[in-house]
Design a protein around this motif. Structure first.
Motif, PDB file in Angstrom:
ATOM      1  N   VAL A 160       2.360   7.974   8.243  1.00 41.49           N
ATOM      2  CA  VAL A 160       2.945   7.054   7.274  1.00 41.49           C
ATOM      3  C   VAL A 160       1.891   6.774   6.208  1.00 41.49           C
ATOM      4  O   VAL A 160       0.744   6.448   6.536  1.00 41.49           O
ATOM      5  CB  VAL A 160       3.405   5.738   7.948  1.00 41.49           C
ATOM      6  CG1 VAL A 160       3.900   4.735   6.901  1.00 41.49           C
ATOM      7  CG2 VAL A 160       4.500   6.020   8.982  1.00 41.49           C
ATOM      8  N   LYS A 161       2.258   6.921   4.944  1.00 40.32           N
ATOM      9  CA  LYS A 161       1.306   6.678   3.847  1.00 40.32           C
ATOM     10  C   LYS A 161       1.548   5.289   3.261  1.00 40.32           C
ATOM     11  O   LYS A 161       2.691   4.848   3.138  1.00 40.32           O
ATOM     12  CB  LYS A 161       1.467   7.747   2.764  1.00 40.32           C
ATOM     13  CG  LYS A 161       1.060   9.135   3.264  1.00 40.32           C
ATOM     14  CD  LYS A 161       0.776  10.087   2.139  1.00 40.32           C
ATOM     15  CE  LYS A 161      -0.042  11.291   2.559  1.00 40.32           C
ATOM     16  NZ  LYS A 161       0.320  11.870   3.852  1.00 40.32           N
ATOM     17  N   PHE A 162       0.459   4.628   2.901  1.00 43.37           N
ATOM     18  CA  PHE A 162       0.559   3.257   2.370  1.00 43.37           C
ATOM     19  C   PHE A 162       0.086   3.192   0.923  1.00 43.37           C
ATOM     20  O   PHE A 162      -0.923   3.810   0.564  1.00 43.37           O
ATOM     21  CB  PHE A 162      -0.271   2.304   3.227  1.00 43.37           C
ATOM     22  CG  PHE A 162       0.366   1.993   4.555  1.00 43.37           C
ATOM     23  CD1 PHE A 162       1.231   0.921   4.689  1.00 43.37           C
ATOM     24  CD2 PHE A 162       0.121   2.794   5.670  1.00 43.37           C
ATOM     25  CE1 PHE A 162       1.837   0.638   5.913  1.00 43.37           C
ATOM     26  CE2 PHE A 162       0.723   2.525   6.889  1.00 43.37           C
ATOM     27  CZ  PHE A 162       1.585   1.442   7.006  1.00 43.37           C
ATOM     28  N   TYR A 163       0.820   2.431   0.128  1.00 40.54           N
ATOM     29  CA  TYR A 163       0.450   2.151  -1.269  1.00 40.54           C
ATOM     30  C   TYR A 163       0.464   0.631  -1.392  1.00 40.54           C
ATOM     31  O   TYR A 163       1.506   0.016  -1.637  1.00 40.54           O
ATOM     32  CB  TYR A 163       1.457   2.812  -2.227  1.00 40.54           C
ATOM     33  CG  TYR A 163       1.471   4.317  -2.088  1.00 40.54           C
ATOM     34  CD1 TYR A 163       0.696   5.124  -2.926  1.00 40.54           C
ATOM     35  CD2 TYR A 163       2.232   4.930  -1.087  1.00 40.54           C
ATOM     36  CE1 TYR A 163       0.684   6.505  -2.774  1.00 40.54           C
ATOM     37  CE2 TYR A 163       2.227   6.309  -0.927  1.00 40.54           C
ATOM     38  CZ  TYR A 163       1.453   7.090  -1.775  1.00 40.54           C
ATOM     39  OH  TYR A 163       1.432   8.469  -1.615  1.00 40.54           O
ATOM     40  N   MET A 164      -0.712   0.030  -1.162  1.00 45.18           N
ATOM     41  CA  MET A 164      -0.796  -1.428  -1.098  1.00 45.18           C
ATOM     42  C   MET A 164      -1.284  -2.006  -2.422  1.00 45.18           C
ATOM     43  O   MET A 164      -1.792  -1.288  -3.288  1.00 45.18           O
ATOM     44  CB  MET A 164      -1.698  -1.840   0.068  1.00 45.18           C
ATOM     45  CG  MET A 164      -1.218  -1.317   1.432  1.00 45.18           C
ATOM     46  SD  MET A 164       0.477  -1.796   1.876  1.00 45.18           S
ATOM     47  CE  MET A 164       0.231  -3.527   2.301  1.00 45.18           C
ATOM     48  N   ASN A 165      -1.131  -3.342  -2.549  1.00 46.03           N
ATOM     49  CA  ASN A 165      -1.394  -4.033  -3.818  1.00 46.03           C
ATOM     50  C   ASN A 165      -0.622  -3.350  -4.941  1.00 46.03           C
ATOM     51  O   ASN A 165      -1.122  -3.130  -6.039  1.00 46.03           O
ATOM     52  CB  ASN A 165      -2.897  -4.055  -4.148  1.00 46.03           C
ATOM     53  CG  ASN A 165      -3.660  -4.925  -3.174  1.00 46.03           C
ATOM     54  OD1 ASN A 165      -3.226  -6.020  -2.843  1.00 46.03           O
ATOM     55  ND2 ASN A 165      -4.790  -4.427  -2.685  1.00 46.03           N
ATOM     56  N   ASP A 166       0.610  -2.994  -4.614  1.00 41.51           N
ATOM     57  CA  ASP A 166       1.405  -2.217  -5.565  1.00 41.51           C
ATOM     58  C   ASP A 166       2.872  -2.648  -5.481  1.00 41.51           C
ATOM     59  O   ASP A 166       3.234  -3.502  -4.670  1.00 41.51           O
ATOM     60  CB  ASP A 166       1.269  -0.722  -5.235  1.00 41.51           C
ATOM     61  CG  ASP A 166       1.200   0.147  -6.482  1.00 41.51           C
ATOM     62  OD1 ASP A 166       1.749  -0.280  -7.525  1.00 41.51           O
ATOM     63  OD2 ASP A 166       0.612   1.253  -6.419  1.00 41.51           O
ATOM     64  N   GLY A 167       3.699  -2.069  -6.318  1.00 44.36           N
ATOM     65  CA  GLY A 167       5.121  -2.394  -6.319  1.00 44.36           C
ATOM     66  C   GLY A 167       5.882  -1.353  -7.107  1.00 44.36           C
ATOM     67  O   GLY A 167       5.288  -0.570  -7.850  1.00 44.36           O
ATOM     68  N   ALA A 168       7.191  -1.335  -6.939  1.00 52.56           N
ATOM     69  CA  ALA A 168       8.026  -0.368  -7.650  1.00 52.56           C
ATOM     70  C   ALA A 168       8.391  -0.923  -9.029  1.00 52.56           C
ATOM     71  O   ALA A 168       8.820  -2.073  -9.156  1.00 52.56           O
ATOM     72  CB  ALA A 168       9.287  -0.084  -6.850  1.00 52.56           C
ATOM     73  N   THR A 169       8.216  -0.101 -10.064  1.00 49.22           N
ATOM     74  CA  THR A 169       8.642  -0.508 -11.401  1.00 49.22           C
ATOM     75  C   THR A 169       9.905   0.219 -11.832  1.00 49.22           C
ATOM     76  O   THR A 169      10.639  -0.259 -12.692  1.00 49.22           O
ATOM     77  CB  THR A 169       7.545  -0.238 -12.456  1.00 49.22           C
ATOM     78  OG1 THR A 169       7.209   1.153 -12.412  1.00 49.22           O
ATOM     79  CG2 THR A 169       6.303  -1.067 -12.175  1.00 49.22           C
TER      80      THR A 169
END
Length: 537
Positions: A331-340
C-alpha cells in the motif's frame, strides 16, 4: 460416565460434575472447566463461585482471557460486559446474554450442573414480551442501526406491549455494520443481527428502504420518503451519519465511491479486483478498506491530510506503525496531501491529481474523509442541533422536544466519564448503550448513560483496541514497544489516564475500561510503573 459426573432422571435432566476443589480459585480468578462435553467458565468473586458460558456472545471470544472487575466480566476483544452471577449482558457490543449454570459447593468441592438440553447453547436471549393489538400506543424508531435495535429489544424486555415500528433506508434489517469495512465481500446472511422470525415473534415491525423526510412534533408525525405519514406517541431518532463526499472536480465520475451501505461494500469489492484503487482519507474506514484491498486490487494508494494516519486520535507513533504494516503489503501512502481533481476518460475515473502535484493512476476512488450526521430532515422541527448538526440530548437521551429521543452517532451527548462534557462519538458499542438508555427513559425508568467508550479497528488481521476518551491528551506512555507491534499506550491528561490503546496486549484495554467504568481514576504514576498487575497482565 466420568466417575465425578452424575445425572438425574426426568425431562430436565442435568449433568453435574465435580470441577475443582473449593480452595483452588481465589477471589477475582476464573478458569475454564468441562461439564460432560460442555466448556464452562468458573469464576470466584467475593468468596462465591458462579459459572457462565465461556464465549462472548458478540464474536465468540474466549472470556477466560477477559478482564474481571467486581462481578463484571469484560470481553478481551471488544469490551462487551457480562454479570458473572446472572450471565446478563450489561455493556455492549453484542446482544445476547451468557447462559448461567448452577454451582454447588459441598465438603470443599465445587460442582457445576448443566441442563442436557442446553449443552450446545452458547448464548441466551433475554425474555421478551410481544405486541398486544389492542394497545394503540406506538413507539417509532427512525434508523435501523444498533441504537434502534437495542431500544426495541429493551422495550420488549421491559414488558412494553405497544406497537414498535423501525424504519430504515437500508435494504437489510439491522446488520453488523463494523464488518463492512473489514470484510467488504461479506454475505448479508452472516451480518444480519436478528432474523425476520425474531422480529415477527416479538412484534417488532421493520420497514426497509424507507426514509424519514420531515418531523412535525406538534402533530407527533413523521413524513416518509414514500409520502406516507406515520404518527407516534414516542419517537427515537437514530439515523446515524453518512459518509462525506468528495467536493473536488471529477467527483461525479463513474468509479468514485463511498462506503455507506451493504451494497456499497459489495460494489467496492467487485470494482477494485485487479484494478487500481485510490483511497482519499487515512481514517479508520480508509485504512481498513486499504488493508482489505491490499491483496485484491492491482494497486492501493492512500491519500491522507496529516503526516500519519490516526495522528490526532492514537498519536504519531501508532499511526506510523500502521503505515509500515500496510506498506509491507504494497500500500502506498501520500500524506500531508489531498485530492484537487479527479480526471476521467469516457466518464470513468482515470487519475487523481494531488495538491503536491503528484498524479495517481486510478480505476476506483474511495472517499473516507469523515461523516455528517443524518439530521437534515429535522429542519423546521425545533429539535436542537449543535454546530455540526448533531442532535443535542441529555444523559437520558431526551431531546428538547417532549417524547422525542435520540441515540447513536447522530447525537451530541454528555459523557459521564468525561465530566458530562458534550461529545459526539461514532462507536458501535456507544450507540447500543444509548439505545438501551433511550428505551428506559421512554418507559419512565430514567437511567444515566455511564458507558466508557470502546472501539477497535482491524488491519491485516491485527486488532488495535481503544477505550476511554482521549481528546486533548498531552502525553502518551507506552508499555511494550510500538515498533515491535506489541504494546499498550496510556493517554494522559491532567496527570490521569483518560484513554488506552493496545495491540497484542490483551486484556489491558478491557481491564482499563472496566476500572474506568467503576469511576476509578488511574494516575499517571500508575501507568508509568513497571508493575502491570493492575491490568491483569
Amino acid at each position: 460416565m466420568n466417575p465425578h459426573q452424575e445425572s438425574s432422571p426426568g425431562e430436565d435432566e442435568e449433568v453435574t460434575q465435580l470441577v475443582c476443589q473449593e480452595a483452588e480459585l481465589k477471589d477475582g480468578q476464573m478458569k475454564e472447566v468441562s461439564v460432560g462435553e460442555k466448556k464452562v467458565l468458573l469464576i470466584r468473586t467475593s468468596g462465591q463461585y458462579s459459572a457462565v458460558g465461556n464465549q462472548c456472545t458478540h464474536y465468540n471470544a474466549p472470556l477466560v482471557k477477559g478482564a474481571l472487575v467486581g462481578d463484571r466480566l469484560r470481553c478481551p476483544f471488544h469490551g462487551a460486559c457480562f454479570n458473572v452471577k446472572t450471565g446478563d449482558i450489561e455493556e455492549y457490543p453484542g446482544l445476547d446474554c451468557l447462559p448461567s449454570y448452577k454451582v454447588k459447593v459441598q465438603d470443599g468441592q465445587v460442582y457445576v450442573s448443566v441442563n442436557r438440553k442446553s449443552l450446545n447453547t452458547t448464548r441466551r436471549v433475554k425474555e421478551m414480551c410481544s405486541a398486544v393489538p389492542e394497545i394503540k400506543h406506538t413507539i417509532l424508531l427512525i434508523g435501523g442501526g444498533p441504537a434502534s435495535l437495542v431500544c426495541a429489544e429493551m422495550l420488549r424486555q421491559n414488558c412494553y406491549q405497544g406497537r414498535i415500528i423501525m424504519v430504515t433506508k437500508d435494504t437489510l434489517p439491522p446488520f453488523d455494520k463494523p464488518k463492512l469495512s473489514k470484510a467488504l465481500n461479506v454475505e448479508s446472511s452472516s451480518i444480519v443481527l436478528r432474523s425476520s422470525e425474531f422480529f415477527q415473534q416479538y412484534g417488532i415491525e421493520v420497514w426497509t428502504k424507507k426514509e424519514a423526510v420531515s418531523l412535525n412534533p406538534s402533530d407527533k408525525a413523521v413524513k416518509m420518503s414514500d409520502g406516507t405519514l406515520q404518527h407516534y406517541d414516542q419517537l427515537l431518532i437514530a439515523t446515524g451519519c453518512r459518509a462525506k463526499l468528495l467536493s473536488c472536480p471529477g467527483n461525479e465520475l463513474t468509479g468514485v465511491k463511498a462506503l455507506q451501505s451493504y451494497e456499497d461494500a459489495k460494489e467496492i469489492h467487485s470494482s477494485c479486483l485487479s484494478r487500481r484503487a485510490v483511497i482519499i482519507g487515512a481514517s479508520f474506514i480508509g485504512m481498513e478498506v486499504a488493508s482489505y484491498l491490499a491483496d485484491k486490487a492491482a494497486s492501493v494508494a492512500v491519500v491522507g491530510a496529516t503526516t500519519y494516519p490516526y495522528e490526532r486520535s492514537l498519536g504519531p507513533d501508532i499511526g506510523k506503525m500502521t503505515m509500515q504494516m500496510l506498506a509491507e503489503h504494497n500500500v502506498k501512502f501520500y500524506m500531508n496531501d489531498g485530492a484537487t481533481e479527479i480526471r476521467g476518460e469516457n466518464g470513468k475515473v482515470k487519475e487523481v491529481v494531488l495538491k503536491s502535484g503528484a498524479v495517481l493512476e486510478a480505476d476506483v476512488v474511495i472517499a473516507a474523509i469523515g461523516v455528517i450526521p443524518n439530521s437534515d430532515f429535522l429542519a423546521g422541527s425545533e429539535v436542537d442541533l449543535d454546530s455540526k448538526k448533531a442532535i443535542i440530548v441529555d444523559k437520558f437521551m431526551r431531546t428538547n422536544i417532549a417524547d422525542v429521543f435520540s441515540a447513536g452517532d447522530v447525537t451530541s451527548f454528555p459523557l459521564a466519564f468525561h465530566g458530562d462534557r458534550r461529545v459526539n462519538i461514532g462507536h458501535w458499542q456507544m450507540s447500543q448503550a444509548q439505545g438501551r438508555i433511550a428505551a428506559l427513559a421512554m418507559l419512565k425508568k430514567p437511567t444515566k448513560l455511564e458507558s466508557v467508550p470502546f472501539f477497535w479497528t482491524v488491519l491485516l488481521g491485527k486488532s488495535i483496541r481503544f477505550a476511554g476518551y482521549g481528546e486533548g491528551y498531552t502525553e502518551i506512555i507506552y508499555k511494550g514497544k510500538v515498533e515491535d507491534r506489541k504494546f499498550v499506550a496510556f493517554y494522559i491528561k491532567d496527570e490521569v489516564v483518560v484513554a488506552g490503546a493496545s495491540l497484542m496486549f490483551d486484556p489491558a484495554v478491557s481491564q482499563l475500561a472496566g476500572l474506568m467504568a467503576t469511576g476509578q481514576h488511574i494516575p499517571k504514576a500508575q501507568a508509568q510503573a513497571d508493575d502491570l498487575s493492575w491490568l491483569q497482565m
